[in-house]
Design a protein around this motif. Structure first.
Motif, PDB file in Angstrom:
ATOM      1  N   ILE A  72       0.360  -1.324  -0.037  1.00  0.00           N
ATOM      2  CA  ILE A  72       0.140  -0.035   0.166  1.00  0.00           C
ATOM      3  C   ILE A  72       1.261   1.029   0.531  1.00  0.00           C
ATOM      4  CG2 ILE A  72      -1.734   1.484   1.491  1.00  0.00           C
ATOM      5  CD1 ILE A  72      -2.742  -1.657   2.460  1.00  0.00           C
ATOM      6  N   TRP A  73       1.935   1.092   1.092  1.00  0.00           N
ATOM      7  CA  TRP A  73       3.128   2.294   1.474  1.00  0.00           C
ATOM      8  C   TRP A  73       3.266   2.325  -0.637  1.00  0.00           C
ATOM      9  CZ3 TRP A  73       4.019   6.433   3.810  1.00  0.00           C
ATOM     10  CH2 TRP A  73       5.167   7.071   3.762  1.00  0.00           C
ATOM     11  N   VAL A  74       4.200   1.354  -0.785  1.00  0.00           N
ATOM     12  CA  VAL A  74       4.336   1.823  -2.041  1.00  0.00           C
ATOM     13  C   VAL A  74       3.463   1.925  -3.539  1.00  0.00           C
ATOM     14  CG1 VAL A  74       5.838   0.324  -4.055  1.00  0.00           C
ATOM     15  CG2 VAL A  74       6.539  -0.091  -1.518  1.00  0.00           C
ATOM     16  N   VAL A  75       2.349   1.673  -3.302  1.00  0.00           N
ATOM     17  CA  VAL A  75       1.902   1.549  -4.707  1.00  0.00           C
ATOM     18  C   VAL A  75       0.733   3.686  -4.625  1.00  0.00           C
ATOM     19  CG1 VAL A  75       1.000  -0.134  -5.348  1.00  0.00           C
ATOM     20  CG2 VAL A  75      -0.237   0.792  -3.734  1.00  0.00           C
ATOM     21  N   SER A 134      -5.721   6.092  -2.502  1.00  0.00           N
ATOM     22  CA  SER A 134      -6.136   5.945  -4.226  1.00  0.00           C
ATOM     23  C   SER A 134      -8.188   5.820  -3.439  1.00  0.00           C
ATOM     24  CB  SER A 134      -5.424   5.149  -5.449  1.00  0.00           C
ATOM     25  OG  SER A 134      -5.653   3.658  -5.033  1.00  0.00           O
ATOM     26  N   ASN A 135      -7.723   4.882  -2.919  1.00  0.00           N
ATOM     27  CA  ASN A 135      -9.905   4.534  -2.559  1.00  0.00           C
ATOM     28  C   ASN A 135     -10.073   4.224  -0.986  1.00  0.00           C
ATOM     29  OD1 ASN A 135      -9.183   1.624  -2.604  1.00  0.00           O
ATOM     30  ND2 ASN A 135      -8.553   2.041  -4.603  1.00  0.00           N
ATOM     31  N   ASN A 136     -10.898   4.214  -0.895  1.00  0.00           N
ATOM     32  CA  ASN A 136     -11.061   4.132   0.756  1.00  0.00           C
ATOM     33  C   ASN A 136     -11.160   2.038   0.931  1.00  0.00           C
ATOM     34  OD1 ASN A 136     -12.505   6.259   1.073  1.00  0.00           O
ATOM     35  ND2 ASN A 136     -14.257   6.046   0.697  1.00  0.00           N
ATOM     36  N   TRP A 137     -10.770   1.633   0.281  1.00  0.00           N
ATOM     37  CA  TRP A 137     -10.164   0.173   0.594  1.00  0.00           C
ATOM     38  C   TRP A 137      -8.899   0.022   0.868  1.00  0.00           C
ATOM     39  CZ3 TRP A 137     -14.175  -3.425   1.112  1.00  0.00           C
ATOM     40  CH2 TRP A 137     -15.471  -3.304   0.527  1.00  0.00           C
ATOM     41  N   MET A 138      -8.328   1.101   0.493  1.00  0.00           N
ATOM     42  CA  MET A 138      -7.239   1.110   0.326  1.00  0.00           C
ATOM     43  C   MET A 138      -6.378   1.470   2.144  1.00  0.00           C
ATOM     44  SD  MET A 138      -4.714  -0.042  -2.149  1.00  0.00           S
ATOM     45  CE  MET A 138      -3.455   0.999  -2.633  1.00  0.00           C
ATOM     46  N   ILE A 139      -7.731   2.259   2.225  1.00  0.00           N
ATOM     47  CA  ILE A 139      -7.588   3.359   3.558  1.00  0.00           C
ATOM     48  C   ILE A 139      -8.108   2.284   4.802  1.00  0.00           C
ATOM     49  CG2 ILE A 139      -8.355   4.843   5.371  1.00  0.00           C
ATOM     50  CD1 ILE A 139      -8.029   6.636   2.301  1.00  0.00           C
ATOM     51  N   ALA A 140      -9.378   1.911   4.577  1.00  0.00           N
ATOM     52  CA  ALA A 140      -9.331   0.277   5.310  1.00  0.00           C
ATOM     53  C   ALA A 140      -8.524  -0.180   5.216  1.00  0.00           C
ATOM     54  CB  ALA A 140     -10.866  -0.772   4.934  1.00  0.00           C
ATOM     55  N   PHE A 168      -2.889  -1.663  10.500  1.00  0.00           N
ATOM     56  CA  PHE A 168      -2.146  -1.851  11.794  1.00  0.00           C
ATOM     57  C   PHE A 168      -3.270  -1.939  12.773  1.00  0.00           C
ATOM     58  CE2 PHE A 168      -0.665   1.602   9.061  1.00  0.00           C
ATOM     59  CZ  PHE A 168       0.914   1.380   9.254  1.00  0.00           C
ATOM     60  N   ALA A 169      -4.601  -2.319  13.114  1.00  0.00           N
ATOM     61  CA  ALA A 169      -4.671  -3.025  13.422  1.00  0.00           C
ATOM     62  C   ALA A 169      -5.374  -4.443  14.400  1.00  0.00           C
ATOM     63  CB  ALA A 169      -6.285  -2.765  13.754  1.00  0.00           C
ATOM     64  N   TYR A 170      -4.667  -5.078  13.400  1.00  0.00           N
ATOM     65  CA  TYR A 170      -4.283  -6.479  13.357  1.00  0.00           C
ATOM     66  C   TYR A 170      -2.498  -6.880  14.551  1.00  0.00           C
ATOM     67  CZ  TYR A 170      -1.909 -11.434  11.831  1.00  0.00           C
ATOM     68  OH  TYR A 170      -1.794 -12.351  12.490  1.00  0.00           O
ATOM     69  N   LEU A 171      -1.733  -6.400  13.900  1.00  0.00           N
ATOM     70  CA  LEU A 171      -0.637  -6.160  14.630  1.00  0.00           C
ATOM     71  C   LEU A 171      -0.759  -5.457  16.041  1.00  0.00           C
ATOM     72  CD1 LEU A 171       1.186  -4.359  11.621  1.00  0.00           C
ATOM     73  CD2 LEU A 171       1.460  -6.955  12.221  1.00  0.00           C
ATOM     74  N   ALA A 172      -1.437  -4.892  16.847  1.00  0.00           N
ATOM     75  CA  ALA A 172      -1.918  -3.986  17.430  1.00  0.00           C
ATOM     76  C   ALA A 172      -2.568  -5.252  18.395  1.00  0.00           C
ATOM     77  CB  ALA A 172      -2.952  -2.596  17.642  1.00  0.00           C
ATOM     78  N   ILE A 189      -8.490  -7.817   5.963  1.00  0.00           N
ATOM     79  CA  ILE A 189      -7.589  -7.224   5.625  1.00  0.00           C
ATOM     80  C   ILE A 189      -7.277  -7.723   4.136  1.00  0.00           C
ATOM     81  CG2 ILE A 189      -4.630  -7.338   5.422  1.00  0.00           C
ATOM     82  CD1 ILE A 189      -4.817  -6.750   8.917  1.00  0.00           C
ATOM     83  N   ALA A 190      -6.826  -9.001   3.767  1.00  0.00           N
ATOM     84  CA  ALA A 190      -6.789  -9.403   2.241  1.00  0.00           C
ATOM     85  C   ALA A 190      -7.978  -8.476   1.752  1.00  0.00           C
ATOM     86  CB  ALA A 190      -6.590 -11.686   2.535  1.00  0.00           C
ATOM     87  N   PHE A 191      -8.918  -9.332   1.813  1.00  0.00           N
ATOM     88  CA  PHE A 191     -10.383  -8.915   1.299  1.00  0.00           C
ATOM     89  C   PHE A 191      -9.870  -7.374   0.779  1.00  0.00           C
ATOM     90  CE2 PHE A 191     -14.777  -7.773   0.976  1.00  0.00           C
ATOM     91  CZ  PHE A 191     -14.909  -8.688  -0.692  1.00  0.00           C
ATOM     92  N   THR A 192      -9.860  -6.197   1.869  1.00  0.00           N
ATOM     93  CA  THR A 192     -10.327  -5.069   1.079  1.00  0.00           C
ATOM     94  C   THR A 192      -8.898  -4.638   0.819  1.00  0.00           C
ATOM     95  OG1 THR A 192      -8.917  -4.360   3.732  1.00  0.00           O
ATOM     96  CG2 THR A 192     -11.842  -4.763   3.124  1.00  0.00           C
ATOM     97  N   PHE A 193      -7.333  -5.382   1.231  1.00  0.00           N
ATOM     98  CA  PHE A 193      -6.413  -5.410  -0.126  1.00  0.00           C
ATOM     99  C   PHE A 193      -6.495  -5.407  -1.129  1.00  0.00           C
ATOM    100  CE2 PHE A 193      -2.360  -6.292  -1.915  1.00  0.00           C
ATOM    101  CZ  PHE A 193      -1.853  -5.136  -1.671  1.00  0.00           C
ATOM    102  N   LEU A 194      -7.542  -6.742  -1.458  1.00  0.00           N
ATOM    103  CA  LEU A 194      -7.173  -7.004  -3.024  1.00  0.00           C
ATOM    104  C   LEU A 194      -8.266  -6.113  -4.113  1.00  0.00           C
ATOM    105  CD1 LEU A 194      -6.742  -9.731  -5.010  1.00  0.00           C
ATOM    106  CD2 LEU A 194      -8.554 -10.685  -3.917  1.00  0.00           C
ATOM    107  N   ILE A 195      -9.790  -5.979  -3.006  1.00  0.00           N
ATOM    108  CA  ILE A 195     -10.780  -4.736  -3.646  1.00  0.00           C
ATOM    109  C   ILE A 195      -9.589  -3.191  -4.027  1.00  0.00           C
ATOM    110  CG2 ILE A 195     -13.275  -3.027  -3.152  1.00  0.00           C
ATOM    111  CD1 ILE A 195     -13.736  -5.833  -1.486  1.00  0.00           C
TER     112      ILE A 195
END
Length: 143
Positions: free
Chosen positions: A43-46, A56-62, A68-72, A130-136
Motif C-alpha cells: 500500500i505504501w509503495v503504490v 487512491s481509494n477507501n478500500w486501501m485506507i480500510a 495496523f489494528a491486526y498488528l496491535a 485485511i486481505a479482502f479489502t487490500f485485494l479490492i
C-alpha cells in the motif's frame, strides 16, 4: 496406582497438545504477520508518487487501518500470554511443590488455551478482512 497412571497420561497428553498448539500458533502468527506487513508495504509503495503519499481509494485506507489494528492485536495477544504464563508460574511455584503443582498448572493452561484460541480466530478473521479489502483496493487502484 491406576489413578496415578491415568492422571500422568492425562497430564502428558495435555503437555503434548499444548506443545503442538504453541508450535502451530507460532507458525500461523509469523506467516500472517509477514503477510500483513507485506500488504502495508505494498500500500505504501503504490500510494507514494512524486514525493507525496495519496491513498487512491477507501478500500486501501480500510486495509491499512485494519492492518495496523491486526498488528496491535497481535502484540496485545502475545503480551497478555507472556504476562499470564510468567505470573502463573511464579504464583504456582510459591503455592505448590509436589504433584498438585502439575495438576493445577495444567488446569490453568487448559482454560487459558481456550482464551488464546479465541484470540487466534480474531487475528485470523482480521487477516481475511485485511486481505479482502487490500485485494479490492489494489484492483481499484490499477483498473
Amino acid at each position: 496406582m491406576a489413578t496415578d497412571q491415568v492422571k500422568k497420561n492425562f497430564e502428558d497428553s495435555i503437555e503434548e497438545g499444548n506443545g503442538f498448539y504453541n508450535t502451530q500458533s507460532t507458525k500461523v502468527s509469523q506467516n500472517t504477520r509477514t503477510l500483513v506487513m507485506g500488504i502495508i508495504t505494498t500500500i505504501w509503495v503504490v500510494s507514494y508518487n512524486d514525493g507525496s503519499f495519496m491513498l487512491s481509494n477507501n478500500w486501501m485506507i480500510a486495509s491499512l487501518f485494519i492492518g495496523f489494528a491486526y498488528l496491535a492485536i497481535d502484540i496485545l495477544h502475545y503480551f497478555i500470554d507472556t504476562c499470564f504464563y510468567y505470573n502463573k508460574l511464579l504464583s504456582l511455584e510459591k503455592k505448590y511443590g509436589d504433584k498438585k503443582y502439575l495438576t493445577t498448572y495444567n488446569q490453568s493452561l487448559i482454560k487459558h488455551s481456550r482464551l488464546s484460541y479465541i484470540w487466534i480466530w480474531i487475528k485470523f478473521l482480521s487477516f481475511v478482512i485485511i486481505a479482502f479489502t487490500f485485494l479490492i483496493g489494489i484492483l481499484k487502484h490499477f483498473f
